[in-house]
Design a protein around this motif. Structure first.
Motif, PDB file in Angstrom:
ATOM      1  N   HIS A 128      18.335  20.293  48.007  1.00 21.02           N
ATOM      2  CA  HIS A 128      19.225  21.441  47.842  1.00 21.02           C
ATOM      3  C   HIS A 128      20.343  21.323  48.860  1.00 21.02           C
ATOM      4  O   HIS A 128      20.084  21.204  50.055  1.00 21.02           O
ATOM      5  CB  HIS A 128      18.455  22.742  48.068  1.00 21.02           C
ATOM      6  CG  HIS A 128      19.196  23.963  47.659  1.00 21.02           C
ATOM      7  ND1 HIS A 128      19.230  25.115  48.417  1.00 21.02           N
ATOM      8  CD2 HIS A 128      19.949  24.214  46.567  1.00 21.02           C
ATOM      9  CE1 HIS A 128      19.952  26.034  47.805  1.00 21.02           C
ATOM     10  NE2 HIS A 128      20.399  25.522  46.681  1.00 21.02           N
ATOM     11  N   PRO A 130      23.715  23.368  49.237  1.00 19.88           N
ATOM     12  CA  PRO A 130      24.771  24.348  48.946  1.00 19.88           C
ATOM     13  C   PRO A 130      26.110  23.905  49.538  1.00 19.88           C
ATOM     14  O   PRO A 130      26.183  23.401  50.659  1.00 19.88           O
ATOM     15  CB  PRO A 130      24.267  25.625  49.632  1.00 19.88           C
ATOM     16  CG  PRO A 130      22.790  25.459  49.688  1.00 19.88           C
ATOM     17  CD  PRO A 130      22.562  23.988  49.912  1.00 19.88           C
ATOM     18  N   ARG A 132      27.811  21.490  48.292  1.00 22.84           N
ATOM     19  CA  ARG A 132      28.032  20.106  47.848  1.00 22.84           C
ATOM     20  C   ARG A 132      27.382  19.952  46.471  1.00 22.84           C
ATOM     21  O   ARG A 132      26.338  19.332  46.325  1.00 22.84           O
ATOM     22  CB  ARG A 132      27.432  19.112  48.838  1.00 22.84           C
ATOM     23  CG  ARG A 132      28.045  19.165  50.230  1.00 22.84           C
ATOM     24  CD  ARG A 132      27.446  18.122  51.137  1.00 22.84           C
ATOM     25  NE  ARG A 132      26.010  18.349  51.344  1.00 22.84           N
ATOM     26  CZ  ARG A 132      25.221  17.524  52.029  1.00 22.84           C
ATOM     27  NH1 ARG A 132      25.716  16.391  52.527  1.00 22.84           N
ATOM     28  NH2 ARG A 132      23.944  17.794  52.189  1.00 22.84           N
ATOM     29  N   GLU A 133      28.008  20.523  45.484  1.00 28.54           N
ATOM     30  CA  GLU A 133      27.448  20.551  44.129  1.00 28.54           C
ATOM     31  C   GLU A 133      27.163  19.138  43.608  1.00 28.54           C
ATOM     32  O   GLU A 133      27.986  18.240  43.756  1.00 28.54           O
ATOM     33  CB  GLU A 133      28.405  21.268  43.175  1.00 28.54           C
ATOM     34  CG  GLU A 133      27.840  21.490  41.795  1.00 28.54           C
ATOM     35  CD  GLU A 133      28.766  22.315  40.911  1.00 28.54           C
ATOM     36  OE1 GLU A 133      28.352  22.655  39.802  1.00 28.54           O
ATOM     37  OE2 GLU A 133      29.893  22.605  41.347  1.00 28.54           O
ATOM     38  N   ASP A 134      26.017  18.953  43.032  1.00 25.65           N
ATOM     39  CA  ASP A 134      25.596  17.677  42.439  1.00 25.65           C
ATOM     40  C   ASP A 134      25.557  16.535  43.456  1.00 25.65           C
ATOM     41  O   ASP A 134      25.652  15.359  43.087  1.00 25.65           O
ATOM     42  CB  ASP A 134      26.526  17.288  41.279  1.00 25.65           C
ATOM     43  CG  ASP A 134      26.463  18.275  40.131  1.00 25.65           C
ATOM     44  OD1 ASP A 134      25.508  19.063  40.081  1.00 25.65           O
ATOM     45  OD2 ASP A 134      27.375  18.259  39.282  1.00 25.65           O
ATOM     46  N   TYR A 135      25.404  16.849  44.733  1.00 25.43           N
ATOM     47  CA  TYR A 135      25.432  15.812  45.764  1.00 25.43           C
ATOM     48  C   TYR A 135      24.374  14.749  45.527  1.00 25.43           C
ATOM     49  O   TYR A 135      24.600  13.557  45.757  1.00 25.43           O
ATOM     50  CB  TYR A 135      25.247  16.452  47.143  1.00 25.43           C
ATOM     51  CG  TYR A 135      25.319  15.488  48.299  1.00 25.43           C
ATOM     52  CD1 TYR A 135      26.543  15.001  48.752  1.00 25.43           C
ATOM     53  CD2 TYR A 135      24.160  15.044  48.941  1.00 25.43           C
ATOM     54  CE1 TYR A 135      26.619  14.110  49.812  1.00 25.43           C
ATOM     55  CE2 TYR A 135      24.223  14.157  50.000  1.00 25.43           C
ATOM     56  CZ  TYR A 135      25.456  13.687  50.432  1.00 25.43           C
ATOM     57  OH  TYR A 135      25.530  12.794  51.480  1.00 25.43           O
ATOM     58  N   MET A 154      19.851  23.731  41.486  1.00 31.51           N
ATOM     59  CA  MET A 154      21.197  24.211  41.238  1.00 31.51           C
ATOM     60  C   MET A 154      21.715  24.898  42.501  1.00 31.51           C
ATOM     61  O   MET A 154      20.977  25.597  43.200  1.00 31.51           O
ATOM     62  CB  MET A 154      21.202  25.177  40.057  1.00 31.51           C
ATOM     63  CG  MET A 154      22.564  25.740  39.737  1.00 31.51           C
ATOM     64  SD  MET A 154      22.538  26.871  38.314  1.00 31.51           S
ATOM     65  CE  MET A 154      22.397  25.673  36.966  1.00 31.51           C
ATOM     66  N   GLU A 155      22.992  24.690  42.780  1.00 27.48           N
ATOM     67  CA  GLU A 155      23.583  25.146  44.033  1.00 27.48           C
ATOM     68  C   GLU A 155      23.390  26.646  44.264  1.00 27.48           C
ATOM     69  O   GLU A 155      23.176  27.096  45.389  1.00 27.48           O
ATOM     70  CB  GLU A 155      25.071  24.807  44.040  1.00 27.48           C
ATOM     71  CG  GLU A 155      25.754  25.051  45.373  1.00 27.48           C
ATOM     72  CD  GLU A 155      27.216  24.644  45.342  1.00 27.48           C
ATOM     73  OE1 GLU A 155      27.821  24.578  46.425  1.00 27.48           O
ATOM     74  OE2 GLU A 155      27.747  24.400  44.245  1.00 27.48           O
ATOM     75  N   SER A 156      23.450  27.445  43.200  1.00 29.93           N
ATOM     76  CA  SER A 156      23.367  28.898  43.348  1.00 29.93           C
ATOM     77  C   SER A 156      21.940  29.399  43.572  1.00 29.93           C
ATOM     78  O   SER A 156      21.737  30.583  43.829  1.00 29.93           O
ATOM     79  CB  SER A 156      23.949  29.588  42.109  1.00 29.93           C
ATOM     80  OG  SER A 156      23.262  29.180  40.938  1.00 29.93           O
TER      81      SER A 156
END
Length: 285
Positions: A128, A130, A132-135, A154-156
């Motif tokens: 996880h 947050p 850094r979406e799809d890191y 998922m980031e959220s």
């Protein structure tokens, strides 16, 4: 001689093109095999820590297939549901796992937990990151490039207090790695033998029962499952659940209620345009 010379030149040109294509294919195949081996070595190293911890400790990191659970019920005539047996068996060995989870989190603070489906290859750390979406879409546990990536939240989502519902994404690899075996849930018989999912955070064991399996297109309307997972309005949740019942692949008999803690595993699905498989599970309490 002129015509013959042209034929020779054309032959040489086409031979060069085919040679280039062949060499490119060999290179890509070799790179894929190297990536697969590297990722497997990384995962074997992580999983090996559980094996080391369980040496001489019967029961550590052991789960029970649905068939075994039913045998326990039949043999002992216990007045308890299979889901409660599953939860009890999984959580009884949590203490040993937490020590390993915490050591992994010290190595990489992005470590959120561990997901496992007994009887499949799905047995992976979950990341996880947050902001850094799809890191981890194309990175391994240590942040190194990998076409396999590492399953990630998922980031959220938030897995700590206050916890949200959780959605974990992973690649559908052609060799069956990562979340490819979620494809099996399109067959009811597969669900019957794999009805449970575990997702532990670094501090808390989690047992889930599969409630619904969906195939949908990512380019279509995603409002329904977003309302199911992320809306804070009861009417949105209940409306989404009612609509999902018209879209599920089969009825598992598990009814989702407002306030349930949900977990979804998501991967690509190739019979639909930009398709996805969602395996949605409810936490066993």
């Amino acid at each position: 001689m002129g015509i013959t010379g042209k034929k020779v030149r054309l032959f040489l040109v086409f031979s060069g093109i085919w040679a280039a294509i062949f060499l490119s294919s060999v290179f890509l195949l070799a790179r894929e095999l190297l990536q697969a081996r590297k990722q497997q070595e990384t995962l074997d190293g992580l999983r090996g820590r559980f094996a080391e911890a369980s040496a001489g400790e019967a029961g550590t990191y052991q789960t029970f297939p649905a068939k075994e659970i039913q045998e326990i019920l039949d043999k002992e005539s216990r007045d308890i549901s299979p889901t409660q047996i599953w939860k009890s068996e999984w959580e009884s060995t949590a203490k040993e796992r937490f020590g390993i989870y915490r050591s992994l989190k010290m190595e990489n603070p992005d470590m959120a937990g561990w997901v496992k489906i007994e009887g499949t290859r799905i047995d992976y750390p979950v990341m996880h990151s947050p902001g850094r979406e799809d890191y981890y879409l194309y990175r391994d546990f240590y942040g190194q490039y990998s076409t396999y990536g590492t399953p990630f939240l998922m980031e959220s989502c938030c897995y700590e207090n206050p916890r949200t519902n959780l959605l974990i994404s992973g690649h559908h690899m052609k060799n069956g790695a990562m979340f490819a075996e979620l494809q099996g849930y399109t067959d009811r018989e597969f669900w019957e033998t794999h009805p449970f999912v575990q997702f532990d955070t670094t501090e808390e064991a989690g047992s889930y029962e599969v409630a619904v399996v969906l195939k949908l297109s990512a380019v279509g309307d995603q409002t329904v499952w977003q309302n199911l997972f992320f809306s804070n309005k009861k009417e949105d949740f209940e409306g989404a659940w009612g609509q999902i019942k018209t879209q599920w692949l089969y009825d598992t008999g598990v009814e989702l209620l407002w306030g349930d803690e949900l977990l979804a595993l998501v991967t690509c699905e190739y019979t639909l345009r930009d398709g996805r498989i969602l395996v949605i599970a409810r936490r066993i309490v």
